[in-house]
Design a protein around this motif. Structure first.
Motif, PDB file in Angstrom:
ATOM      1  N   PHE A   1       0.825  -1.205   0.000  1.00  0.00           N
ATOM      2  CA  PHE A   1       0.000   0.000   0.000  1.00  0.00           C
ATOM      3  C   PHE A   1       0.862   1.259   0.000  1.00  0.00           C
ATOM      4  O   PHE A   1       0.593   2.211  -0.747  1.00  0.00           O
ATOM      5  CB  PHE A   1      -0.908   0.020   1.233  1.00  0.00           C
TER       6      PHE A   1
ATOM      7  N   ARG B   1     -10.664   2.031  -1.261  1.00  0.00           N
ATOM      8  CA  ARG B   1     -11.026   1.379  -2.521  1.00  0.00           C
ATOM      9  C   ARG B   1     -12.041   2.219  -3.293  1.00  0.00           C
ATOM     10  O   ARG B   1     -11.973   2.315  -4.538  1.00  0.00           O
ATOM     11  CB  ARG B   1     -11.584  -0.016  -2.261  1.00  0.00           C
TER      12      ARG B   1
ATOM     13  N   HIS C   1      -4.031   8.944   1.419  1.00  0.00           N
ATOM     14  CA  HIS C   1      -3.934   7.486   1.565  1.00  0.00           C
ATOM     15  C   HIS C   1      -2.574   7.116   2.155  1.00  0.00           C
ATOM     16  O   HIS C   1      -2.479   6.302   3.082  1.00  0.00           O
ATOM     17  CB  HIS C   1      -4.087   6.797   0.205  1.00  0.00           C
TER      18      HIS C   1
ATOM     19  N   LEU D   1     -10.219   0.277   4.421  1.00  0.00           N
ATOM     20  CA  LEU D   1      -9.948  -0.271   3.095  1.00  0.00           C
ATOM     21  C   LEU D   1     -11.113  -0.044   2.143  1.00  0.00           C
ATOM     22  O   LEU D   1     -10.905   0.194   0.943  1.00  0.00           O
ATOM     23  CB  LEU D   1      -9.634  -1.764   3.208  1.00  0.00           C
TER      24      LEU D   1
ATOM     25  N   TYR E   1      -6.969  -3.544  -3.485  1.00  0.00           N
ATOM     26  CA  TYR E   1      -7.717  -3.344  -2.244  1.00  0.00           C
ATOM     27  C   TYR E   1      -8.857  -4.356  -2.106  1.00  0.00           C
ATOM     28  O   TYR E   1      -9.200  -4.751  -0.991  1.00  0.00           O
ATOM     29  CB  TYR E   1      -8.235  -1.905  -2.170  1.00  0.00           C
TER      30      TYR E   1
END
Length: 361
Positions: free
Chosen positions: A151, A297, A197, A293, A252
């Motif tokens: 990530f 996403r 993020h 998440l 994701y």
């Protein structure tokens, strides 16, 4: 000094007494849960490091906060220019893996480049997606730490295209002394969103020296490559980002599936960082890692839609539909939120994203 300073991770990492610490990595982030030392919360110390892969992370029990706010007693809070739209739970649950079929040589060039990037990232982060019924070797099984490694690297790169595109369109507007038709703000907002993020994941794990070097190298290569590419063909670049975001949605989605399958037990009760709760305006009862998440996403799915849409436009003439107020508000038009309806007239004008073919990967 026996404590690794947050302000000088590289300097500390090269000292002999910190050599073992510097090479420990994300891959064992949830190996054990232990009793933290005095003054450190269990939530902060839930991740211990046992791996020796060179994508490293500082021990969480040695830091209080990775990037604490500056000590400014007269400042209560710094406001952002971009307030994130509120997503409903049903909207986030309805996000699906989707793919826009390449229809010409430029689309194939963008898609091929993304596939090369995906292969390189899989190699760098030790990821391999199993085929149906396949049992992967232990080295390829994803842990909480490996996912965070993936990530962080993904988001450090994903924040580049919007900034480059916004910068070049800003300079073009100044140089040509013409308006930009609303493109600049959307591109810069996308870059800001991707950076949020990254900042969120950095609250869960601090990258070590090797990861930092990887990010510096990737950013240097990717920034300059995307800069030159955007000067040549902005449309191909937006198509490229659209395909890149398709891959982000896949990433994701798979992480969520593994979490729901019980393969990531350390994330079951992990709270989302406060920075995420404030940015996404996460409601009570939806503030766990799984919820985080889902929010991220949904952002990636929106970037997928936006960039495929922008790639369909005439780059120097058409207005940005996401920053446009239309004369007929009764028609469906794209917005900054998650659009579940196909806008009317998209077949004729071709200014909206082509309806993607839904595929399960």
């Amino acid at each position: 000094m026996n404590t690794l300073s947050v302000r000088a991770p590289l300097r500390a990492a090269v000292r002999p007494q910190y050599l073992q610490l510097a090479v420990q990595t994300y891959s064992g982030i949830a190996a054990t849960t232990f009793n933290p030392p005095c003054g450190v919360s269990k939530r902060t110390s839930a991740f211990s490091l046992t791996s020796k892969r060179p994508i490293s992370s500082t021990r969480q029990n040695q830091i209080t906060e990775y990037f604490p706010p500056p000590k400014t007693p007269n400042v209560k809070e710094v406001q952002t220019a971009w307030v994130h739209p509120v997503y409903t739970e049903s909207q986030m649950q309805n996000i699906r893996i989707a793919h826009r079929e390449a229809s010409n040589w430029s689309d194939w060039a963008a898609l091929g480049t993304v596939r090369i990037f995906r292969w390189g990232m899989d190699m760098a982060t030790g990821y391999r997606h199993p085929k149906p019924g396949e049992e992967l070797p232990a080295i390829f099984k994803m842990t909480e730490k490996k996912w965070l490694s993936r990530f962080i690297f993904l988001e450090s790169v994903a924040g580049v295209p919007g900034m480059v595109g916004g910068m070049l369109r800003h300079l073009r507007s100044l140089r040509k002394m013409k308006r930009d038709n609303g493109w600049i703000e959307t591109l810069l907002e996308e870059a800001f969103n991707e950076r949020m993020h990254l900042l969120t994941f950095l609250k869960l794990a601090e990258p070590g020296w090797f990861m930092r070097l990887m990010v510096i190298g990737a950013q240097g290569v990717f920034f300059n490559g995307f800069f030159l590419s955007y000067l040549i063909s902005p449309r191909i670049c937006h198509r490229f980002v659209g395909y890149l975001e398709e891959e982000a949605v896949i990433t994701y989605t798979r992480a969520i599936e593994e979490l729901e399958a019980g393969k990531l037990p350390q994330w079951n009760d992990l709270d989302a960082p406060e920075i995420a709760i404030q940015y996404w305006q996460m409601p009570e009862g939806q503030r766990k890692m799984k919820d985080l998440l889902f929010f991220i996403r949904a952002d990636e799915a929106k970037h997928r839609e936006v960039n495929h849409t922008l790639a369909n436009l005439k780059q120097t003439i058409d207005p940005n539909p996401y920053q446009t107020e239309y004369s007929d508000p009764n028609r469906n038009h794209p917005t900054k939120g998650i659009d579940n309806l196909k806008p009317e007239g998209w077949e004729r004008k071709e200014i909206f994203m082509d309806e993607p073919r839904k595929v399960e990967v």
